[in-house]
Write a protein that holds these residues in place. Structure first.
Motif, PDB file in Angstrom:
ATOM      1  N   ASP A 119      38.813  44.881  19.341  1.00  0.00           N
ATOM      2  CA  ASP A 119      40.014  44.979  18.528  1.00  0.00           C
ATOM      3  C   ASP A 119      41.169  45.468  19.400  1.00  0.00           C
ATOM      4  O   ASP A 119      41.163  46.621  19.849  1.00  0.00           O
ATOM      5  N   ASP A 178      44.009  46.480  18.690  1.00  0.00           N
ATOM      6  CA  ASP A 178      44.718  47.624  18.129  1.00  0.00           C
ATOM      7  C   ASP A 178      44.067  48.946  18.513  1.00  0.00           C
ATOM      8  O   ASP A 178      44.689  50.007  18.376  1.00  0.00           O
ATOM      9  N   SER A 215      51.570  38.789  17.384  1.00  0.00           N
ATOM     10  CA  SER A 215      50.483  38.167  16.624  1.00  0.00           C
ATOM     11  C   SER A 215      49.153  38.699  17.139  1.00  0.00           C
ATOM     12  O   SER A 215      49.089  39.346  18.195  1.00  0.00           O
ATOM     13  N   TYR A 216      48.094  38.400  16.417  1.00  0.00           N
ATOM     14  CA  TYR A 216      46.771  38.884  16.844  1.00  0.00           C
ATOM     15  C   TYR A 216      46.416  38.333  18.221  1.00  0.00           C
ATOM     16  O   TYR A 216      45.950  39.080  19.099  1.00  0.00           O
ATOM     17  N   ARG A 258      48.369  40.086  20.854  1.00  0.00           N
ATOM     18  CA  ARG A 258      47.849  41.439  21.092  1.00  0.00           C
ATOM     19  C   ARG A 258      46.585  41.389  21.951  1.00  0.00           C
ATOM     20  O   ARG A 258      46.367  42.247  22.807  1.00  0.00           O
ATOM     21  N   LYS A 259      45.741  40.384  21.715  1.00  0.00           N
ATOM     22  CA  LYS A 259      44.554  40.207  22.568  1.00  0.00           C
ATOM     23  C   LYS A 259      44.970  40.039  24.024  1.00  0.00           C
ATOM     24  O   LYS A 259      44.413  40.679  24.939  1.00  0.00           O
ATOM     25  N   GLY A 281      38.411  36.064  16.134  1.00  0.00           N
ATOM     26  CA  GLY A 281      39.659  36.128  15.401  1.00  0.00           C
ATOM     27  C   GLY A 281      40.729  35.175  15.871  1.00  0.00           C
ATOM     28  O   GLY A 281      41.816  35.138  15.290  1.00  0.00           O
TER      29      GLY A 281
END
Length: 290
Positions: free
Chosen positions: A91, A93, A144-145, A148-149, A172
């Motif tokens: 994750d 985050d 966006s996800y 962030r990755k 994801g």
């Protein structure tokens, strides 16, 4: 004489407080230049193994070595380890915390005490490698996800590790995001970074990795990906299914469309190319429904 593994656990055991042993007497190696997929069921010890390799946890028995030299768990020893091995958690985050992408990516190099010019160079190189240069000043909470990755991986890449360990990096992501990330990982590998990927996706492991390590209740089993991912006994113990490409290769061999010693397809595109090359349009064609 064989060169020592780049990173190796020898006789490593670990248990969390008041819990049973997660890993016991484990021997595990990361060989330089070999893309390695780490697979196993939930609770098999994948996360613990990755944290032991990166210094986030310390073996309670056995030890960790880098190029044959035991790791010391003092400040100097851990700094050396973390400039050799970097872990990116699943994750993003859990890893991103700074106000902007560039600030987040610069955190590790700044903590190494590097000159400002070197830090800027590493940040620029990491952002370029992950194709997110345009996001340098973007607040991390507005990404966006998939972005962030990439930012989380860039923070690890800025440390210039020799081994990059990724926990479920494609989880994801949509198909396009997965392909872009895999292309990025291929670029890092070509630049000399050894990549270890933990995944539940056996098809991805077959396609991407040179070697596969299967964590089972009786230990870890490592070898070339095509052969390891054909072992139905080990896959069953690891709670995994047979990869699509292995099943396709078995069917092709049974039909005489693939030689016993020939390597089978790892992707649908490779299967289609084999069909074209063989002049057999039926190869790779799905059977008609009822």
């Amino acid at each position: 004489m064989n060169e020592p593994a780049l990173v190796a656990l020898r006789g490593a055991s670990f248990a969390y407080e008041d819990g049973p042993a997660v890993l016991s007497g484990l021997d595990f190696e990361v060989r330089e230049g070999r893309a390695l997929a780490l697979l196993g069921r939930n609770g098999s010890g994948k996360t613990t193994l990755m944290r032991l390799l990166s210094g986030g946890l310390r073996p309670q028995a056995g030890g960790l070595a880098v190029e044959g030299e035991p790791v010391r768990y003092d400040r100097a020893g851990l700094t050396r380890l973390r400039t050799t091995v970097q872990l990116v958690v699943q994750d993003p985050d859990d890893q991103l915390f700074a106000a902007s992408v560039a600030q987040d990516v610069s955190f590790g190099p700044l903590n190494l005490g590097l000159p400002d010019a070197e830090v800027r160079s590493r940040v620029a190189g990491a952002l370029a490698a992950l194709d997110i240069t345009a996001l340098a000043d973007r607040p991390t909470h507005l990404l966006s996800y998939g972005q962030r990755k990439r930012a989380a991986i860039a923070g690890a890449v800025a440390m210039r590790p020799r081994v990059l360990i990724l926990d479920e990096p494609t989880a994801g992501l949509d198909p396009d995001g997965q392909e872009r990330l895999l292309a990025t990982l291929d670029g890092l590998r070509e630049a000399g970074t050894t990549v270890v990927m933990a995944t539940h996706d056996v098809d991805l492991a077959l396609r991407w990795s040179d070697d596969a390590a299967l964590l089972t209740p009786d230990g870890v089993h490592t070898g070339p990906a095509p052969s390891m991912l054909s072992r139905t006994d080990l896959l069953r113990q690891a709670g995994l299914r047979l990869p699509w490409g292995v099943a396709a290769a078995r069917l092709l061999r049974a039909q005489g469309a693939l030689a016993a010693t020939a390597e089978g397809p790892r992707t649908a595109e490779e299967l289609a190319a084999m069909a074209t090359a063989s002049g057999r349009p039926d190869v790779g064609t799905a059977p008609a429904g009822p």
